[in-house]
Design an enzyme around this catalytic site. Structure first.
Site: not given
Ligand code: PMP
Length: 405
Positions: A119, A196, A199, A222, A360
């Site tokens: 991302h 990261d 998600q 999220k 993104c």
């Protein structure tokens, strides 16, 4: 567990919206009544600033705020709540790590390794920092089935590597990166690893002790919590050597006209009034997810993602990206001859909310050989019958657009 039977907990799916299919959960998830009510109760009954007042009303809100930090630590199995820094989101967490730590620890000739699937928020901070400090940014490619290429990673990560910064779950392809292997690899070469988890946190159980990553970043919005609240987890030794790029109130032990002494962790990294509503809402969202049980959340998303993948894959003229064996609830695809934005507009007319574009992750989109994709991202309240309605609508859409050929 194909259906978690939680839809009625989400007021957005009320009678007016009964026909809405919300498949844009990777952009943000809907909020359960429990989270909304908790935030409302905070504003109605407990709206006091934290960490600064002696009166007991404010003390109670401070205690609740700190209990939430403890809760986040438990949710990811961190050793101490001092390792949890509240930020405004994944983007903010990664920028804080880049500007507050690596800006002072990256030398000319060092290498930062990312994957091609990042991302932008886990790419741009490293691009800029590498240029500024004379470091090199290197990319782990994808395999033919569009998963992170671990064999290539073993060649790219070397003693020159200072940091490996990779996404745990791709927000476009939905595959799970081999974070345990990458962590071991990074540490073998004396490098740090930043994960990261934007998600991953909504869909996977997380244990930072089991996979001893150095940094983890994720966003509340999220995973059922409000927008504007994010988490930065870091190893204590790294956090202790971090300088907050933001300075101001509540982060200091003492101040003179010429200098200041910062507070202990994590407060010295949290200047100014924090997002109290966000922290309290996040606490409620984590509790809600724990009641559902994260392994069940994972299974639900994976099974539903697999179902949608298989249904779409059977359609002529539909390309579905990523591996055949689905691990999460994210499915990116294209329909031959129909621009993703036209497709998303057609689906919108049927009240099906899917995302169209580059999500993104522009370098990844180009790697897939296209300019944009459609993406359906599924979550706990989505069902098989919704997936079926999407597939039927795509069949209809193909006939509709075919009529113009
Ligand atoms: N990384 C990944 C993998 C993401 O999915 C997202 C959000 N789409 C981000 C980073 C950025 O998160 P935020 O916009 O909440 O800062």
């Amino acid at each position: 567990m194909d259906n978690l039977h939680v839809r009625h907990h989400f007021p957005v799916f009320n009678k007016q919206n009964a026909d809405m299919i919300y498949f844009d959960n990777a952009a943000t998830t809907q909020k359960p009544r429990y989270v909304i009510d908790t935030i409302s109760d905070y504003y109605v009954n407990h709206n006091f600033n934290v960490h600064r007042s002696v009166y007991s009303d404010a003390g109670e809100t401070t205690a609740r705020f700190e209990k939430a930090r403890q809760h986040v630590a438990e949710f990811i199995n961190a050793a101490s709540p001092q390792q949890i820094v509240f930020t405004s989101g994944t983007t903010d967490s990664i920028n804080l790590i880049a500007n507050g730590y690596y800006a002072n620890h990256l030398q000319a000739g060092d290498e930062i390794v990312v994957s091609i699937a990042e991302h932008h928020s886990n790419l741009l901070p490293w691009q800029r920092l590498a240029k500024k400090n004379g470091a090199t940014l290197r990319f782990i490619p994808l395999t033919d089935d569009a998963t992170l290429d671990l064999t290539a990673a073993k060649k790219i990560i070397s003693d020159k590597t200072k940091l490996v910064a990779v996404t745990w779950v791709s927000n476009v392809l939905g595959d799970i990166s081999p974070i345990a292997d990458l962590t071991e690899l990074a540490h073998q070469h004396g490098a740090d690893i930043l994960v990261d988890g934007a998600q991953a946190a909504p869909e996977l159980p997380i244990d930072v002790e089991k996979i001893p990553m150095d940094w983890l970043a994720f966003s509340g919005h999220k995973m059922l919590a409000p927008t504007g609240i994010g988490i930065l987890y870091g190893k204590t030794s790294l956090l202790e050597n971090m300088n907050s790029p933001r300075l101001g109130g509540e982060m200091i032990e003492s101040v003179s006209t010429t200098s200041y002494k910062p507070k202990e962790l994590p407060y010295r990294l949290e200047a100014g009034t924090p997002n109290i509503e966000g922290v309290i809402g996040l606490d409620a969202a984590l509790l809600y997810l724990e009641e559902l049980e994260m392994p069940k959340v994972k299974t639900h998303c994976q099974k539903l993602g697999q179902y949608l993948y298989d249904e779409l894959d059977q359609l002529d003229g539909v390309t579905v990206y990523g591996p055949k064996l689905r691990e999460t609830g994210i499915v990116a695809f294209n329909v031959d001859g129909i621009h993703p934005h036209d497709a998303a507009t057609f689906l919108d007319a049927k009240h099906i909310d899917v995302r169209a574009g580059q999500h993104c992750a522009e370098p990844l989109t180009h790697q897939l050989g296209v300019n944009a994709t459609l993406r359906a991202s599924l979550y706990i309240y989505n069902t098989r019958s919704e997936c079926k309605r999407l597939v039927d609508s795509i069949k209809e859409m193909k006939e509709f657009f075919h009529g113009f050929n």
